[in-house]
Every structure is written in C-alpha cells, then in structure tokens.
Motif scaffolding. Structure first.
Motif, short mmCIF file in Angstrom:
data_model
loop_
_atom_site.label_atom_id
_atom_site.label_comp_id
_atom_site.label_asym_id
_atom_site.label_seq_id
_atom_site.Cartn_x
_atom_site.Cartn_y
_atom_site.Cartn_z
N THR A 1 0.83 -1.21 0.00
CA THR A 1 0.00 0.00 0.00
C THR A 1 0.86 1.25 0.00
OG1 THR A 1 -0.12 0.13 2.42
CG2 THR A 1 -1.86 -1.14 1.29
N PRO A 2 0.34 2.34 -0.56
CA PRO A 2 1.08 3.61 -0.52
C PRO A 2 1.37 4.07 0.91
CG PRO A 2 -0.81 3.78 -2.01
CD PRO A 2 -0.91 2.45 -1.31
N GLU A 3 0.45 3.79 1.83
CA GLU A 3 0.64 4.20 3.21
C GLU A 3 1.84 3.48 3.84
OE1 GLU A 3 -3.75 4.66 2.28
OE2 GLU A 3 -2.26 3.10 1.96
N TYR A 4 1.96 2.20 3.58
CA TYR A 4 3.07 1.44 4.13
C TYR A 4 4.38 1.88 3.49
CZ TYR A 4 5.99 -2.32 5.83
OH TYR A 4 7.01 -3.02 6.43
N GLN A 5 4.36 2.07 2.19
CA GLN A 5 5.57 2.51 1.48
C GLN A 5 6.04 3.87 2.00
OE1 GLN A 5 7.35 0.64 -0.76
NE2 GLN A 5 5.94 -0.99 -0.18
N ALA A 6 5.09 4.80 2.20
CA ALA A 6 5.44 6.13 2.71
C ALA A 6 6.00 6.01 4.13
CB ALA A 6 4.22 7.05 2.69
N LYS B 1 10.51 6.36 7.74
CA LYS B 1 11.26 5.70 8.81
C LYS B 1 12.75 5.63 8.45
CE LYS B 1 11.62 1.24 11.15
NZ LYS B 1 11.20 -0.15 11.11
N ALA B 2 13.04 5.24 7.22
CA ALA B 2 14.44 5.15 6.78
C ALA B 2 15.10 6.53 6.82
CB ALA B 2 14.50 4.55 5.37
N ALA B 3 14.37 7.57 6.43
CA ALA B 3 14.92 8.93 6.45
C ALA B 3 15.25 9.36 7.88
CB ALA B 3 13.95 9.90 5.79
N TYR C 1 7.51 11.47 9.21
CA TYR C 1 7.41 10.13 9.79
C TYR C 1 6.14 9.98 10.62
CZ TYR C 1 8.32 6.22 12.94
OH TYR C 1 8.20 5.08 13.67
N VAL C 2 5.87 10.96 11.47
CA VAL C 2 4.68 10.90 12.33
C VAL C 2 3.41 10.90 11.47
CG1 VAL C 2 3.34 12.16 14.07
CG2 VAL C 2 5.81 11.90 14.34
N ASP C 3 3.37 11.73 10.44
CA ASP C 3 2.21 11.76 9.55
C ASP C 3 2.03 10.42 8.83
OD1 ASP C 3 1.69 14.39 10.25
OD2 ASP C 3 2.60 15.24 8.44
N GLU D 1 -1.15 7.80 9.08
CA GLU D 1 -1.88 7.34 7.89
C GLU D 1 -1.89 5.82 7.81
OE1 GLU D 1 -1.88 9.31 4.31
OE2 GLU D 1 -1.85 11.29 5.25
N LEU D 2 -0.76 5.19 8.13
CA LEU D 2 -0.70 3.73 8.13
C LEU D 2 -1.61 3.16 9.21
CD1 LEU D 2 0.44 1.06 7.10
CD2 LEU D 2 2.40 1.40 8.65
#
Length: 124
Positions: free
Chosen positions: A22-27, A32-34, A88-90, A94-95
């Motif tokens: 899902t786009p939410e998980y990918q985002a 998280k990586a950033a 990250y929090v946003d 969303e996830l």
C-alpha cells in the motif's frame, strides 16, 4: 494443521503482502528510513528519550515537577517540528488509519475486534 488453518494462514500472509504494497506502508517505510539515517534527528530522539526517562523515574518516586514535564513536552514538540520527523509521524498516522480500516473489515463479520480485544477472556 487442518486444511482450513493452512488456508487462513495463507490468507494472512497474502494480507500482509498486500498491506506492504500500500502507498501508506511505502510512505511509512521511506519516512522511517529517512529518520533513521539522519544524525540530527537521531540526536533529538535520544535527547527526548533521556528527558522522558528521567521524568518517568522522578514520577515513580513521587518527585516529578511540572517543570520537568514541560521540558519533556518541549523536547517532543521540537522533535516533531523537524521536517523528517513530522513526515514520519504523519506517515505513521496514515498507516495506522489504514490498518484500522483493515481491522474493521476483518472484525465486522465476526463481531470481534481483532486489533483490540480478541484473545482476552474477561472484559468488563
């Protein structure tokens, strides 16, 4: 295991795979990586955690002050104001919203909240 149990587990794996796409998980994963790769954000996280831990210890001993609570809150606000952390929090929110919708879809036909109370024996 029964054939039915195997099928349910396979459906669970398919659901996990679908969620991961899902786009939410990918985002969320990108944000998280950033955050994990940013030394400045990591330093701010460490500072926040240290202040929070000190406050919690003082609170357990009955020695917490309003001033120490305010320092924790200010550190959290500073952390969340950092662009990468805010993203990250946003993304996390969303996830969580998406996963709650999935939980509701699974729980609805069963009249059981799998994300909340499934598995518990005695709830008031």
């Amino acid at each position: 295991m029964s054939v039915q149990t195997d099928k349910l587990e396979e459906l669970g794996r398919e659901l996990g795979d679908a969620i991961a796409e899902t786009p939410e998980y990918q985002a969320f994963e990108e944000a998280k990586a950033a955050v994990e790769a940013d030394d400045e954000v990591q330093a701010q996280i460490s500072e926040f955690r240290e202040l929070r831990d000190q406050y919690m210890q003082a609170r357990q001993m009955g020695q917490a002050s309003e001033e120490s609570l305010q320092k924790v809150q200010e550190a959290q606000e500073e952390l969340h104001a950092m662009p990468k952390m805010a993203e990250y929090v946003d993304a996390q929110e969303e996830l969580q919203d998406r996963l709650e919708a999935v939980n509701e879809a699974i729980s609805a036909p069963l009249d059981v909240d799998f994300g909340g109370e499934a598995g518990g024996c005695c709830h008031d």
